[in-house]
Design a protein around this motif. Structure first.
Motif, PDB file in Angstrom:
ATOM      1  N   GLU A 195       0.845  -1.199   0.000  1.00 26.95           N
ATOM      2  CA  GLU A 195       0.000   0.000   0.000  1.00 26.95           C
ATOM      3  C   GLU A 195       0.875   1.240   0.000  1.00 26.95           C
ATOM      4  N   ILE A 196       0.558   2.153  -0.928  1.00 27.74           N
ATOM      5  CA  ILE A 196       1.265   3.424  -1.046  1.00 27.74           C
ATOM      6  C   ILE A 196       0.340   4.519  -0.537  1.00 27.74           C
ATOM      7  N   GLY A 197       0.879   5.512   0.123  1.00 27.31           N
ATOM      8  CA  GLY A 197       0.032   6.574   0.667  1.00 27.31           C
ATOM      9  C   GLY A 197       0.797   7.451   1.648  1.00 27.31           C
ATOM     10  N   PRO A 198       0.163   7.904   2.737  1.00 26.88           N
ATOM     11  CA  PRO A 198      -1.197   7.533   3.132  1.00 26.88           C
ATOM     12  C   PRO A 198      -2.293   8.256   2.354  1.00 26.88           C
ATOM     13  N   GLU A 199      -1.989   9.444   1.819  1.00 25.45           N
ATOM     14  CA  GLU A 199      -2.988  10.197   1.059  1.00 25.45           C
ATOM     15  C   GLU A 199      -2.504  10.367  -0.377  1.00 25.45           C
ATOM     16  N   GLY A 200      -3.137  11.298  -1.118  1.00 27.00           N
ATOM     17  CA  GLY A 200      -2.740  11.551  -2.490  1.00 27.00           C
ATOM     18  C   GLY A 200      -1.851  12.775  -2.609  1.00 27.00           C
ATOM     19  N   GLY A 201      -1.258  12.944  -3.786  1.00 25.67           N
ATOM     20  CA  GLY A 201      -0.414  14.115  -4.044  1.00 25.67           C
ATOM     21  C   GLY A 201       0.806  14.169  -3.151  1.00 25.67           C
ATOM     22  N   GLN A 202       1.082  15.366  -2.632  1.00 27.70           N
ATOM     23  CA  GLN A 202       2.262  15.545  -1.791  1.00 27.70           C
ATOM     24  C   GLN A 202       2.158  14.798  -0.466  1.00 27.70           C
ATOM     25  N   ASN A 203       0.960  14.434  -0.075  1.00 31.39           N
ATOM     26  CA  ASN A 203       0.776  13.681   1.169  1.00 31.39           C
ATOM     27  C   ASN A 203       0.855  12.178   0.944  1.00 31.39           C
ATOM     28  N   GLY A 204       1.220  11.776  -0.265  1.00 32.11           N
ATOM     29  CA  GLY A 204       1.371  10.366  -0.572  1.00 32.11           C
ATOM     30  C   GLY A 204       2.816  10.032  -0.853  1.00 32.11           C
ATOM     31  N   GLY A 205       3.011   8.929  -1.594  1.00 32.74           N
ATOM     32  CA  GLY A 205       4.360   8.571  -2.011  1.00 32.74           C
ATOM     33  C   GLY A 205       5.175   7.804  -1.001  1.00 32.74           C
ATOM     34  N   ASN A 206       4.559   7.377   0.110  1.00 35.41           N
ATOM     35  CA  ASN A 206       5.265   6.598   1.124  1.00 35.41           C
ATOM     36  C   ASN A 206       4.817   5.140   1.088  1.00 35.41           C
ATOM     37  N   LEU A 207       5.697   4.243   1.511  1.00 33.45           N
ATOM     38  CA  LEU A 207       5.326   2.842   1.666  1.00 33.45           C
ATOM     39  C   LEU A 207       4.607   2.707   2.999  1.00 33.45           C
ATOM     40  N   VAL A 208       3.287   2.512   2.931  1.00 35.14           N
ATOM     41  CA  VAL A 208       2.458   2.471   4.133  1.00 35.14           C
ATOM     42  C   VAL A 208       2.383   1.069   4.718  1.00 35.14           C
ATOM     43  N   PHE A 209       2.334   0.055   3.818  1.00 31.23           N
ATOM     44  CA  PHE A 209       2.175  -1.315   4.296  1.00 31.23           C
ATOM     45  C   PHE A 209       2.742  -2.300   3.279  1.00 31.23           C
ATOM     46  N   LYS A 210       3.280  -3.414   3.784  1.00 28.00           N
ATOM     47  CA  LYS A 210       3.635  -4.553   2.952  1.00 28.00           C
ATOM     48  C   LYS A 210       3.361  -5.822   3.761  1.00 28.00           C
ATOM     49  N   GLY A 211       2.752  -6.805   3.114  1.00 29.99           N
ATOM     50  CA  GLY A 211       2.428  -8.036   3.817  1.00 29.99           C
ATOM     51  C   GLY A 211       1.235  -8.727   3.181  1.00 29.99           C
ATOM     52  N   SER A 212       0.605  -9.630   3.898  1.00 28.01           N
ATOM     53  CA  SER A 212      -0.519 -10.406   3.376  1.00 28.01           C
ATOM     54  C   SER A 212      -1.826  -9.638   3.534  1.00 28.01           C
ATOM     55  N   PRO A 213      -2.883 -10.023   2.788  1.00 25.80           N
ATOM     56  CA  PRO A 213      -4.193  -9.388   2.962  1.00 25.80           C
ATOM     57  C   PRO A 213      -4.727  -9.513   4.388  1.00 25.80           C
ATOM     58  N   ASP A 214      -4.501 -10.657   5.029  1.00 28.61           N
ATOM     59  CA  ASP A 214      -4.957 -10.837   6.409  1.00 28.61           C
ATOM     60  C   ASP A 214      -4.290  -9.829   7.348  1.00 28.61           C
ATOM     61  N   GLN A 215      -3.005  -9.607   7.135  1.00 26.93           N
ATOM     62  CA  GLN A 215      -2.291  -8.637   7.956  1.00 26.93           C
ATOM     63  C   GLN A 215      -2.801  -7.221   7.700  1.00 26.93           C
ATOM     64  N   LEU A 216      -3.098  -6.931   6.423  1.00 26.67           N
ATOM     65  CA  LEU A 216      -3.578  -5.589   6.072  1.00 26.67           C
ATOM     66  C   LEU A 216      -4.916  -5.286   6.735  1.00 26.67           C
ATOM     67  N   SER A 217      -5.803  -6.293   6.818  1.00 26.05           N
ATOM     68  CA  SER A 217      -7.133  -6.077   7.403  1.00 26.05           C
ATOM     69  C   SER A 217      -7.061  -5.761   8.893  1.00 26.05           C
ATOM     70  N   LYS A 218      -5.903  -5.981   9.505  1.00 23.24           N
ATOM     71  CA  LYS A 218      -5.725  -5.675  10.917  1.00 23.24           C
ATOM     72  C   LYS A 218      -5.035  -4.330  11.136  1.00 23.24           C
ATOM     73  N   GLU A 219      -4.654  -3.684  10.028  1.00 17.67           N
ATOM     74  CA  GLU A 219      -3.939  -2.404  10.119  1.00 17.67           C
ATOM     75  C   GLU A 219      -4.912  -1.234   9.962  1.00 17.67           C
ATOM     76  N   ASP A 220      -4.527  -0.095  10.524  1.00 14.28           N
ATOM     77  CA  ASP A 220      -5.386   1.096  10.473  1.00 14.28           C
ATOM     78  C   ASP A 220      -5.011   1.987   9.288  1.00 14.28           C
ATOM     79  N   THR A 221      -4.775   1.383   8.131  1.00 13.42           N
ATOM     80  CA  THR A 221      -4.492   2.161   6.928  1.00 13.42           C
ATOM     81  C   THR A 221      -5.799   2.416   6.188  1.00 13.42           C
ATOM     82  N   ASN A 222      -5.772   3.318   5.202  1.00 12.57           N
ATOM     83  CA  ASN A 222      -6.993   3.633   4.452  1.00 12.57           C
ATOM     84  C   ASN A 222      -7.593   2.391   3.809  1.00 12.57           C
ATOM     85  N   THR A 223      -6.751   1.544   3.230  1.00  7.57           N
ATOM     86  CA  THR A 223      -7.243   0.326   2.593  1.00  7.57           C
ATOM     87  C   THR A 223      -7.591  -0.733   3.633  1.00  7.57           C
ATOM     88  N   GLY A 224      -6.779  -0.843   4.668  1.00  8.29           N
ATOM     89  CA  GLY A 224      -6.995  -1.863   5.698  1.00  8.29           C
ATOM     90  C   GLY A 224      -8.358  -1.748   6.361  1.00  8.29           C
TER      91      GLY A 224
END
Length: 396
Positions: free
Chosen positions: A353-382
């Motif tokens: 997951e790249i983010g956390p937001e769009g434009g200048q507020n994006g461009g960072n590596l927010v998350f890497k891992g499995s879908p199960d792990q992502l669903s437990k994270e407090d990211t926009n996609t998670g």
């Protein structure tokens, strides 16, 4: 979400091509969910869902590594893509997904593997490309802008058909070669329409009008060419056949059947072999490209890159698409998919997951891992993935 929020829903179907064109449902969402005739209702209720047709895989020790990517809004990030898996790159619009995959990774791979002249986006380099023989970008762009391009020509099926017709007894007597049965070459085609089957009328100040060629009646070939028949059918009649019909006619021709089988496996059995490519939908064009890849001998050393491949697709089409992608993955290939669709994210082997937001507020590596792990994270996609998983689990 859009369907569930709408005031009135109209469903057309039940199938694609000649199997469609009927009004299946018209009404509100509760009625759609309760209906026995609609295909979408069971997906809206969560009773049916897109399934994974293959066993999950975990990352091995080999990675395709992008170092210090800084093109556009990317913040000098290091990203690792597991080789041999299906990785989804997600994040809000404008977060930098396309820059990372299309500008940096895809162009670098094309430059390294195919000597492309397009300069890749700024980065500190990419390692791991030695694991690949080719990089293939599969999108929904048309397979050809001309009506001369069609499913048979695109998947190289037409070459086999022309070869077969050149071996018919009448062709041998008359000395016809495979070129005789091409509508792109003089000799066998109708010369009035140049093999188009249509003639353009110049309307001067109005838009051009296309009418059926009076000489060949839209069949593209001259009379002598159409006299050659295989099992009672000439080449023009074969181009008018659907894939599933052609399988019956050419069942004893292995080279042709293998191409037809692949087209049917990707859910395009309803297409006519000679259907002009400019009449195909984006999803159909995408599946044709995947069909061509599946028909090739798999080395397991291909890198496939897809940018939002589910755009405009129904759940049933997404299921077919995912089945195809996992077939390519199971053959040892690596797939990297930019996607917002939560079903695709849920089924992936690995998530970035790249983010956390769009434009200048994006461009960072927010998350890497499995879908199960992502669903437990407090990211926009998670957050949305967890809601989606909870909804599906309640219904099942």
């Amino acid at each position: 979400d859009t369907l569930l929020a709408c005031d009135h829903l109209i469903e057309v179907g039940p199938g694609p091509g000649t199997s469609g064109g009927e009004l299946i449902f018209s009404g509100d969402i509760p009625s759609c969910i309760a209906s026995n005739t609609t295909i979408s209702g069971s997906f809206l209720s969560g009773q049916e869902k897109v399934e994974k047709s293959s066993s999950p895989k975990k990352p091995n020790r080999n990675f395709l590594k992008v170092k210090k990517a800084k093109a556009n809004n990317l913040k000098n990030i290091n990203v690792e893509f597991p080789i041999g898996l299906l990785t989804v790159v997600c994040g809000v619009s404008g977060s930098g997904k396309s820059t990372l995959v299309n500008e940096v990774l895809a162009k670098s791979a094309s430059f390294e593997l195919h000597r492309s002249k397009q300069l890749p986006g700024a980065s500190g380099g990419i390692s791991g490309l030695n694991h690949f023989d080719q990089a293939v970008r599969v999108d929904q762009s048309p397979i050809g802008k001309s009506p001369r391009s069609n499913p048979a020509t695109f998947v190289k099926l037409f070459d086999q058909l022309r070869k077969l017709y050149s071996q018919c007894s009448l062709s041998r007597i008359r000395g016809y070669t495979a070129g005789r049965f091409s509508f792109n070459l003089p000799g066998g085609r109708c010369e009035r329409c140049k093999g188009d089957g249509m003639v353009k009328l110049d309307m001067q100040f109005l838009a051009d009008v296309y009418v059926e060629c009076e000489s060949c009646n839209g069949k593209r070939y001259n009379r002598e060419t159409l006299e050659v028949r295989f099992r009672g059918r000439n080449i023009a009649e074969v181009l008018e056949m659907r894939v599933e019909e052609a399988k019956e006619v050419f069942q004893k021709q292995p080279a042709i059947i293998s191409k037809l089988d692949t087209l049917e496996e990707v859910g395009l059995g309803y297409l006519k072999l000679g259907q002009p490519s400019n009449t195909l939908s984006g999803g159909e064009a995408q599946r044709l490209k995947l069909s061509l890849e599946l028909s090739r001998k798999q080395s397991g050393r291909a890198l496939y890159l897809l940018d939002e491949p589910t755009t405009g697709l129904h759940w049933l089409d997404i299921q077919k698409l995912m089945d195809l992608l996992f077939r390519l993955r199971d053959a040892g290939n690596t797939l990297i998919v930019i996607e917002h669709n939560l079903d695709v994210i849920r089924l992936a082997d690995h998530i970035i997951e790249i983010g956390p937001e769009g434009g200048q507020n994006g461009g960072n590596l927010v998350f890497k891992g499995s879908p199960d792990q992502l669903s437990k994270e407090d990211t926009n996609t998670g957050v949305f993935l967890k809601q989606h998983n909870d909804f599906l689990s309640k219904q099942n």
